[in-house]
Design an enzyme around this catalytic site. Sequence first.
Site, mmCIF file in Angstrom:
data_model
loop_
_atom_site.group_PDB
_atom_site.id
_atom_site.type_symbol
_atom_site.label_atom_id
_atom_site.label_comp_id
_atom_site.label_asym_id
_atom_site.label_seq_id
_atom_site.Cartn_x
_atom_site.Cartn_y
_atom_site.Cartn_z
ATOM 1 N N ASP A 75 0.864 -1.178 0.000
ATOM 2 C CA ASP A 75 0.000 0.000 0.000
ATOM 3 C C ASP A 75 0.898 1.224 0.000
ATOM 4 O O ASP A 75 2.131 1.105 -0.075
ATOM 5 C CB ASP A 75 -0.980 -0.030 1.187
ATOM 6 C CG ASP A 75 -2.329 0.536 0.763
ATOM 7 O OD1 ASP A 75 -2.361 1.724 0.385
ATOM 8 O OD2 ASP A 75 -3.324 -0.194 0.777
ATOM 9 N N HIS A 103 -2.623 3.456 -4.692
ATOM 10 C CA HIS A 103 -1.970 2.990 -3.451
ATOM 11 C C HIS A 103 -0.498 2.669 -3.709
ATOM 12 O O HIS A 103 0.014 1.640 -3.266
ATOM 13 C CB HIS A 103 -2.707 1.775 -2.873
ATOM 14 C CG HIS A 103 -4.063 2.095 -2.325
ATOM 15 N ND1 HIS A 103 -4.243 2.739 -1.127
ATOM 16 C CD2 HIS A 103 -5.310 1.887 -2.828
ATOM 17 C CE1 HIS A 103 -5.551 2.900 -0.899
ATOM 18 N NE2 HIS A 103 -6.222 2.392 -1.922
ATOM 19 N N GLU A 160 -9.608 2.933 -5.172
ATOM 20 C CA GLU A 160 -9.176 4.252 -4.726
ATOM 21 C C GLU A 160 -7.993 4.773 -5.539
ATOM 22 O O GLU A 160 -6.902 4.980 -5.031
ATOM 23 C CB GLU A 160 -8.829 4.200 -3.232
ATOM 24 C CG GLU A 160 -10.048 3.853 -2.388
ATOM 25 C CD GLU A 160 -9.744 3.736 -0.907
ATOM 26 O OE1 GLU A 160 -10.680 3.987 -0.129
ATOM 27 O OE2 GLU A 160 -8.627 3.389 -0.527
HETATM 28 C C1 ACM Z 1 -11.081 -0.444 0.178
HETATM 29 O O1 ACM Z 1 -11.504 -0.477 1.326
HETATM 30 N N1 ACM Z 1 -10.634 0.675 -0.349
HETATM 31 C C2 ACM Z 1 -11.014 -1.632 -0.613
#
Ligand code: ACM
Length: 545
Positions: free
Chosen positions: A186, A257, A321
Amino acid sequence: MIIPRPTELTLHPGRFVIGPDLHLDAGPGTEQAAELLAGYLGRGRARSAAGPRIELSLSPGTTPDHAAGTPTAGTPAAGNQSADNQGYTLRIRPDLVTLASPGVAGLLNGVQTLRQLLPPAALDPANAGPQDWWWPCADVRDRPRLAWRGALLDVARHFLPLEFLYRFVDELALHKLNVFQLHLNDDQGWRIEIDGLPRLTEVGAWRAESALGPGGQMPGNGTPHGGYYTQAELRGLVSYARVRGVSVVPEITMPGHARAVLAAYPELGNHPERTLPVWTNWGISEDILAASDQALDFGRQVLAQTMDVFPSRYVHIGGDECPTVQWQRSPQARERARQLGLGSPAELHGWFLRQLQEFLARGGRRAMAWDEKGYAAEAPLSGMVLSAWRDPAHGALAVARGHQVVMTPHLSTYFDYPQTDDPAEPQGQPGGTVTLADVYAFDPLAGGLPAADPAGDAGPGVLGTQAALWTEYAPTPEHVTYLTYPRLCALAEVAWTDGPRDFAEFRGRLDHHRKRLGALGVAPRRPRPMADRSPALRHPGTMDR
Ligand code: ACM
């Protein structure tokens, strides 16, 4: 008192007493389950061919696999087995126990039922010697409602020691959960060693400090944090899990990420001239991978090694995201979108994931991604299994568009939310509370959604459900354990048990189940708030540098 509650369980008078010897009669293909059972029943016991007998068998004929003459002996690729193969029948009489299933996965589930039918003290490793444990006489017929019953652990936001991952696998198996999704990278850290890309772990695995709260601008705690797993360590974990019927599904999230990747290799981003540190904040970063051949090659190189370490049928490539503002601004990304005939650079998001999906498919694997605005709604990623993490309605929409889905809606299954609204709860993910009752009330098939069969390439539907332990605010194994229990027990029952559920009745069983957890050394305790902890205590047990 079994959790998850079996489909049918009838108790009879009498007991099967497990004496100093263990008379295990393991039919062909049942050796793995027999070994697991023998391990649980105590190393002090001698194997013998006399006395009351425990008989394990693969029962023929009830599944397509068997009809085709290919019994599912050997490796149960959990999460990859039909629910039928994960069911079992158990008959306990004073002089004979018989455990039968069409699949090894089912035998392993039956072993966990036998384990829970023992007195809780028998689960305490300190009681490994041969004591006169016993099972009540009973008949059990059992089968999971859903084939995929999982938990995600985020080892990127906080690195967690390997020993903890092993314990976590044990606890999943106890609850008949069969998928362990390991979130390996991440913005705040890269956690898997990759040959040929040493800076991922030299640089990307370490950050200067961790933000003390949500939002982009919180002060840091001043404590460096990091760590990573070698491929050999992860292979060991995979084997340990496989023997217990748990499939470890790796997640390498891309193209968002990406801050830890970009700290190591800025040339993979949209601003090669900028070297950014591994992110110390929580939230969503605009810094994503470039929509370039180089970035895709990076993804393929990492996924090739990931496939080698993790034999699971499914490989998760994240996708969530991912703001596309950098692509919108980038002349290279805009040109790429134009060449590909895409309507806008934002559509490179789906395109990027499809390139990786094709690569995984060539390796015989099925790609998974988070169900996300930006691609899943507008342009279905055909053939991709989606983790539906927003509202259940998004999961239902994905099924309607032809996807197989793992239901993990945040307001029912995200255990980083506080579990009560008590102000004494430690800092959790803002925006919600997920109580035990919320988890228990969750129905992954609400609205009449079909359950999907993972065996073969069956049609759309719900493969199963999964808990998520994100660790922004859970820096230690103790904190993760606190967030896990007892919510994971409820999720296990949601995933396994068909028919009406009664929360009060579940709570009664849970009281007994806590004795089992206690015997296993699982002792959830509420952590003190982060700000109360001295710097030296902020990350006990993790590999602070
Ligand atoms: C997530 O919680 N963004 C997969």
